[in-house]
Enzyme design. Structure first.
Site: not given
Length: 165
Positions: A124, A135, A139, A154
């Site tokens: 990831e 963050r 992703r 997420h």
């Protein structure tokens, strides 16, 4: 002499048995039931925070870098990714360096949305979110075969990234 079993001894035995079952059937990177890894699949090694290793093999001549979408998931064109996602994709292609220590670590696919693969198959990477102090939720998850997926939420949902488009 007859041994007495205490509740503590029984609980310890149950904990050891549960750990053994977890390691055999659930833990990513464990050998699947039957004891044989599928051909071409490597077992996962220690999961450190190394941030310079490339996530996927380079594309074959004449192919996009992501390969065909065999996941059955909806696709998103590379050009449709947010600018931060395109920058993260470029970092993945060049093998880093990555801005976050958690970039490049194994992704467990516990949600079972992505195609099921052996532990350690997916890595990831963070797609920064403007205005977030951490963050954020976005992703890119990259498979060893070059398949890549984008999640804006997420791991609640994924889209296959059609690279080079």
């Amino acid at each position: 002499m007859r041994r007495r079993w205490t509740i503590g001894t029984l609980l310890l035995g149950l904990a050891v048995a549960a750990l053994a079952v977890f390691n055999l059937f659930i833990a990513p990177g464990g050998t699947p039931p039957g004891g044989v890894q599928p051909s071409g699949v490597q077992s996962a090694g220690p999961q450190g925070t190394t941030t310079s290793a490339p996530a996927a093999a380079p594309p074959s001549a004449g192919e996009g870098t992501g390969g065909p979408n065999v996941s059955g998931l909806p696709a998103i064109r590379e050009s449709q990714l947010p600018a931060e996602g395109r920058r993260t994709l470029a970092l993945i292609r060049q093998g880093g360096p990555y801005p976050y220590s958690r970039d490049g670590v194994a992704f467990g696919n516990f949600e079972r949305i992505l195609p099921r693969k052996a532990g350690g198959y997916y890595k990831e990477y963070t797609v920064p979110t403007p205005g977030e102090s951490d963050r954020g939720a976005r992703r890119i998850v990259a498979g060893q075969a070059g398949d890549k997926y984008y999640t804006p939420d997420h791991y609640e949902s994924f889209k296959f990234i059609a690279e080079g488009k």
